[in-house]
Design a protein around this motif. Structure first.
Motif, PDB file in Angstrom:
ATOM      1  N   THR A 164       5.472  10.889   3.135  1.00 24.57           N
ATOM      2  CA  THR A 164       4.295  11.712   2.866  1.00 24.57           C
ATOM      3  C   THR A 164       3.003  10.912   2.851  1.00 24.57           C
ATOM      4  OG1 THR A 164       4.800  11.432   0.524  1.00 24.57           O
ATOM      5  CG2 THR A 164       5.545  13.464   1.559  1.00 24.57           C
ATOM      6  N   GLY A 165       3.110   9.641   3.227  1.00 27.18           N
ATOM      7  CA  GLY A 165       1.894   8.861   3.392  1.00 27.18           C
ATOM      8  C   GLY A 165       1.347   8.255   2.112  1.00 27.18           C
ATOM      9  N   PHE A 166       2.193   8.021   1.112  1.00 24.46           N
ATOM     10  CA  PHE A 166       1.751   7.313  -0.085  1.00 24.46           C
ATOM     11  C   PHE A 166       2.218   5.872  -0.019  1.00 24.46           C
ATOM     12  CE2 PHE A 166       1.322  11.593  -1.491  1.00 24.46           C
ATOM     13  CZ  PHE A 166       0.257  11.568  -2.390  1.00 24.46           C
ATOM     14  N   THR A 167       1.669   5.033  -0.850  1.00 19.81           N
ATOM     15  CA  THR A 167       2.124   3.649  -0.879  1.00 19.81           C
ATOM     16  C   THR A 167       3.244   3.546  -1.914  1.00 19.81           C
ATOM     17  OG1 THR A 167      -0.180   3.102  -0.555  1.00 19.81           O
ATOM     18  CG2 THR A 167       1.312   1.277  -0.997  1.00 19.81           C
ATOM     19  N   PRO A 168       4.394   3.063  -1.489  1.00 23.79           N
ATOM     20  CA  PRO A 168       5.521   3.001  -2.433  1.00 23.79           C
ATOM     21  C   PRO A 168       5.243   2.009  -3.559  1.00 23.79           C
ATOM     22  CG  PRO A 168       6.109   2.036  -0.320  1.00 23.79           C
ATOM     23  CD  PRO A 168       4.771   2.661  -0.133  1.00 23.79           C
ATOM     24  N   GLU A 169       5.639   2.376  -4.773  1.00 25.91           N
ATOM     25  CA  GLU A 169       5.364   1.535  -5.938  1.00 25.91           C
ATOM     26  C   GLU A 169       6.549   0.655  -6.305  1.00 25.91           C
ATOM     27  OE1 GLU A 169       4.175   4.012  -9.227  1.00 25.91           O
ATOM     28  OE2 GLU A 169       2.995   5.246  -7.837  1.00 25.91           O
ATOM     29  N   HIS A 170       7.741   1.068  -5.897  1.00 25.72           N
ATOM     30  CA  HIS A 170       8.934   0.360  -6.366  1.00 25.72           C
ATOM     31  C   HIS A 170       9.580  -0.459  -5.261  1.00 25.72           C
ATOM     32  CE1 HIS A 170       8.317   3.681  -9.137  1.00 25.72           C
ATOM     33  NE2 HIS A 170       8.930   2.945 -10.053  1.00 25.72           N
ATOM     34  N   LEU A 171       8.753  -1.040  -4.406  1.00 27.75           N
ATOM     35  CA  LEU A 171       9.285  -1.704  -3.221  1.00 27.75           C
ATOM     36  C   LEU A 171      10.212  -2.873  -3.578  1.00 27.75           C
ATOM     37  CD1 LEU A 171       8.958  -0.858  -0.403  1.00 27.75           C
ATOM     38  CD2 LEU A 171       7.085  -2.480  -0.106  1.00 27.75           C
ATOM     39  N   GLY A 172       9.875  -3.604  -4.644  1.00 26.04           N
ATOM     40  CA  GLY A 172      10.689  -4.757  -5.041  1.00 26.04           C
ATOM     41  C   GLY A 172      12.113  -4.337  -5.379  1.00 26.04           C
ATOM     42  N   TYR A 173      12.226  -3.332  -6.268  1.00 27.98           N
ATOM     43  CA  TYR A 173      13.542  -2.849  -6.671  1.00 27.98           C
ATOM     44  C   TYR A 173      14.271  -2.267  -5.458  1.00 27.98           C
ATOM     45  CZ  TYR A 173      16.951  -0.859  -9.940  1.00 27.98           C
ATOM     46  OH  TYR A 173      18.087  -0.563 -10.630  1.00 27.98           O
ATOM     47  N   PRO A 177       1.631  13.219   7.448  1.00 33.38           N
ATOM     48  CA  PRO A 177       2.104  11.849   7.278  1.00 33.38           C
ATOM     49  C   PRO A 177       1.225  10.898   8.079  1.00 33.38           C
ATOM     50  CG  PRO A 177       3.887  13.303   7.941  1.00 33.38           C
ATOM     51  CD  PRO A 177       2.615  14.050   8.141  1.00 33.38           C
ATOM     52  N   ASP A 178       1.083   9.658   7.586  1.00 33.75           N
ATOM     53  CA  ASP A 178       0.311   8.684   8.348  1.00 33.75           C
ATOM     54  C   ASP A 178       1.245   7.643   8.967  1.00 33.75           C
ATOM     55  OD1 ASP A 178       1.098   7.279   6.197  1.00 33.75           O
ATOM     56  OD2 ASP A 178      -0.909   6.834   5.414  1.00 33.75           O
ATOM     57  N   TRP A 179       0.701   6.477   9.308  1.00 34.47           N
ATOM     58  CA  TRP A 179       1.484   5.454  10.013  1.00 34.47           C
ATOM     59  C   TRP A 179       2.724   5.023   9.231  1.00 34.47           C
ATOM     60  CZ3 TRP A 179       2.292   1.039   7.351  1.00 34.47           C
ATOM     61  CH2 TRP A 179       1.460   0.807   6.252  1.00 34.47           C
ATOM     62  N   SER A 180       2.709   5.190   7.899  1.00 31.03           N
ATOM     63  CA  SER A 180       3.858   4.724   7.110  1.00 31.03           C
ATOM     64  C   SER A 180       5.121   5.527   7.433  1.00 31.03           C
ATOM     65  CB  SER A 180       3.556   4.803   5.611  1.00 31.03           C
ATOM     66  OG  SER A 180       3.389   6.154   5.231  1.00 31.03           O
ATOM     67  N   LEU A 181       4.954   6.605   8.172  1.00 28.50           N
ATOM     68  CA  LEU A 181       6.124   7.367   8.638  1.00 28.50           C
ATOM     69  C   LEU A 181       7.045   6.471   9.468  1.00 28.50           C
ATOM     70  CD1 LEU A 181       7.354  10.229   8.729  1.00 28.50           C
ATOM     71  CD2 LEU A 181       6.157  10.569  10.881  1.00 28.50           C
ATOM     72  N   LEU A 182       6.429   5.478  10.119  1.00 29.16           N
ATOM     73  CA  LEU A 182       7.230   4.565  10.943  1.00 29.16           C
ATOM     74  C   LEU A 182       8.220   3.785  10.085  1.00 29.16           C
ATOM     75  CD1 LEU A 182       4.440   3.209  13.325  1.00 29.16           C
ATOM     76  CD2 LEU A 182       6.186   4.931  13.810  1.00 29.16           C
TER      77      LEU A 182
END
Lengths: 263, 387
Positions: free
Chosen positions: A222-231, A139-144
């Motif tokens: 898991t360190g991916f960029t979320p795609e559904h952030l708006g919803y 995991p990267d920083w997005s774990l935060l």
């Protein structure tokens, strides 16, 4: 009314914590494997799905993550949601006798349910992180940001559970129907299946308010960029508003339910 | 259950079912038309049969359920000794459960920490306090439950529901004293079937029947007397049938009383006239007359003797027997008569009839005891005069 609600909530925090300590220590005192149970079910589930997809019985479209990781994180997160969802009805039912005889802030039961879910979720997440490292996912920083995802899973689970509690106390059917419905719902959420690309399933997956919760939490973990952030944000805001409404319903319904429970 | 759903629905719309006083099918008023006011130091004793509405009233007072009509106003901190040991988890130890139970009663940890030793000592379970509660005897369980509640609460308003008789005699007395101490500083509503406790605690008594108040009296003995009026003494017949009791008539001061349920003033002279038929006297039947109280406890036992002090042997045939009992030393209450005819050799009962000729004894005072004999000291020696 609103002021009273907050006062009751504040005064119920200590009791809720006591009840949580009581239930958790009783729970772990009576098992040998203890908190390992938190991981056994999702692990078994993962093995089943990995087997099904490897053997070609079920055709699962490709996922960005290795499929076992995808299923394992999905079922773990789903288990946390289910914990939160089951907690209110379960704890209120277990405290029927207490409710019928003693006047204490009823919110304490719901809060105790949330506390227990959180403690169990932390154990699950800790085990999940270890498992991820073992499986070679770093995991990267997005774990935060992941705790936000975790909290919104608990928020939505508690909301659904709280909404079902008054009816569930009157009719035992509710308690029996929940596992069935949630099982069905699980297949409409990207827990073990990847998001379908087209057709009716794709629309259902897109509309399902649980989809962004699971996907966003998994992506952060898991360190991916979320795609559904708006919803994801929309679902959370709506859930918070609904949570207050169902809190009011719960408060008003409680004396009537206690009449029916009897002593 | 469906009514429950509809009630929740109308509650959400801000309406309350029943405010118009209309009942739905199969509904009834559990409590109706009750009104009272209590001050600090008052104790209201609630008595009545099972299902009279006492507990429902207490639950409404306690805020557990809402009345459909009317209102309840209370000032001060409310405490209840109702569900002892609420929230106990059998797997946890006594000590852990004290904290859980206290939290349910609304006490914080600091308050409990200061009193935990007092609680453990009161419950008399120091050696077992670190064992799981599921290993406790039922007596230990209620003792612990009572101790937690009684030591921790300092209420302005106290509700008691049949919790005083917990544990063995010694502990029960300790409970009574503790409750007495708490109740001196608060307004108390007390539900019990034990008339002696009611008369001991209450400054006022309310008799409930089918949800309404039969009598509300600030003279506890009057209320208790009314309650006894509700108690039915049922006739029970057993025995071989070789004897049959026709009737038992009561005589007060040598006069027959023919009213259905006579009231006899404490201290009157009473006697009985018993008509019976003995079909087979075997080796000479003997007779015993008992007086039973409202709980069918035999209070007075009167073997019918002859002048020599031996049991009198009755011949077979139709008999009409008059006996005098002397002064009634019974405390106020409701009593009935039991007559037993037996074969003295085999101790077999030829006929035994219980619940005959119920009567009430009235007295202007309530006594702790079934038999009251007023005594006068023959001599009083002051050994040490006050300094």
């Amino acid at each position: 009314m609103a002021r009273e609600m907050w006062l009751d909530l504040a005064s119920s925090l200590e009791l809720a914590w006591r009840l949580t300590v009581r239930d958790l220590s009783a729970q772990y005192r009576q098992t040998f494997l203890g908190f390992l149970w938190a991981i056994i079910m999702p692990l078994a589930n993962t093995l089943v799905w990995v087997f099904l997809s490897r053997s070609g019985v079920v055709n699962v479209s490709d996922t960005l993550l290795p499929y076992p990781v995808y299923v394992f994180t999905g079922t773990m997160l789903w288990a946390i949601l289910m914990d939160a969802l089951n907690a209110p009805l379960q704890i209120v039912t277990a405290s029927k006798i207490m409710l019928a005889k003693i006047n204490f802030p009823r919110e304490a039961l719901v809060v105790a349910g949330i506390y227990q879910t959180m403690v169990n979720a932390l154990i699950k997440v800790a085990l999940l992180l270890i498992a991820l490292l073992v499986m070679g996912i770093h995991p990267d920083w997005s774990l935060l940001l992941f705790p936000i995802g975790l909290l919104s899973l608990i928020l939505v689970g508690t909301l659904i559970g709280l909404a079902l509690t008054p009816v569930g106390l009157l009719y035992a059917d509710v308690g029996k129907a929940i596992p069935l419905l949630m099982q069905f719902l699980m297949y409409l959420t990207p827990v073990v299946f990847a998001m379908p690309k087209e057709g009716l399933p794709a629309t259902l997956f897109q509309l399902n308010p649980l989809t962004p919760l699971i996907l966003t939490a998994r992506d952060w973990l898991t360190g991916f960029t979320p795609e559904h952030l708006g919803y994801f944000v929309v679902v959370n805001v709506v859930s918070i508003v609904l949570l207050f409404m169902f809190w009011v319903v719960f408060r008003l319904a409680m004396p009537i339910l206690i009449e029916r429970i009897g002593s | 259950m469906w009514y429950g759903m509809r009630d929740i629905g109308s509650e959400l719309l801000g309406r309350r079912h029943g405010t118009d006083g209309v009942l739905r099918r199969e509904e009834f008023w559990a409590v109706k038309g009750i009104s009272f006011e209590l001050k600090r130091g008052d104790c209201l004793g609630l008595i009545g049969h099972n299902g009279a509405g006492k507990t429902t009233l207490l639950r409404m007072l306690n805020g557990l359920i809402k009345p459909d009509q009317g209102r309840i106003e209370m000032r001060g901190k409310v405490g209840a000794l109702i569900a002892l040991g609420a929230g106990f988890n059998p797997v946890l130890t006594g000590r852990e459960n004290i904290y859980v139970n206290a939290a349910v009663l609304g006490m914080n940890k600091r308050h409990v920490d200061g009193k935990i030793d007092e609680i453990i000592d009161f419950a008399e379970i120091r050696e077992f306090i670190n064992s799981p509660v599921q290993t406790y005897s039922s007596g230990m369980n209620v003792r612990l439950g009572f101790a937690v509640a009684a030591i921790l609460i300092e209420p302005d308003i106290l509700f008691l529901d049949e919790v005083l008789a917990v544990g063995d005699i010694g502990f029960a007395i300790k409970c009574l004293n503790t409750v007495r101490r708490i109740s001196n500083k608060s307004a108390v509503v007390f539900v019990s079937h034990n008339m002696q406790q009611i008369s001991w605690f209450s400054t006022r008594v309310m008799v409930m029947d089918h949800g309404s108040v039969l009598i509300d009296s600030s003279n506890p003995s009057e209320g208790i007397d009314q309650y006894y009026g509700l108690v039915k003494h049922e006739k029970q017949i057993s025995g071989t049938g070789e004897a049959e009791i026709y009737s038992v008539e009561l005589m007060v001061s040598n006069q027959y009383v023919d009213s259905l349920e006579p009231t006899i003033p404490h201290g009157a002279e009473i006697g009985f006239r018993i008509k019976l038929h003995i079909s087979s006297n075997r080796s000479g039947a003997v007779m015993q007359v008992n007086i039973s109280d409202e709980a069918m406890n035999q209070v007075v036992c009167m073997p019918v003797n002859n002048i020599d002090g031996k049991l009198n042997k009755f011949p077979a045939g139709e008999l009409d027997i008059q006996v005098s009992m002397g002064t009634v030393e019974l405390a106020s209450g409701k009593y009935s008569i039991m007559v037993a005819v037996m074969d003295p050799k085999t101790n077999e009962s030829l006929s035994r009839v219980q619940g005959l000729s119920p009567f009430r004894v009235i007295s202007d005072r309530v006594h702790w005891g079934k038999i009251v004999r007023h005594i006068v000291p023959q001599q009083v020696n002051v050994l040490m005069p006050p300094v």
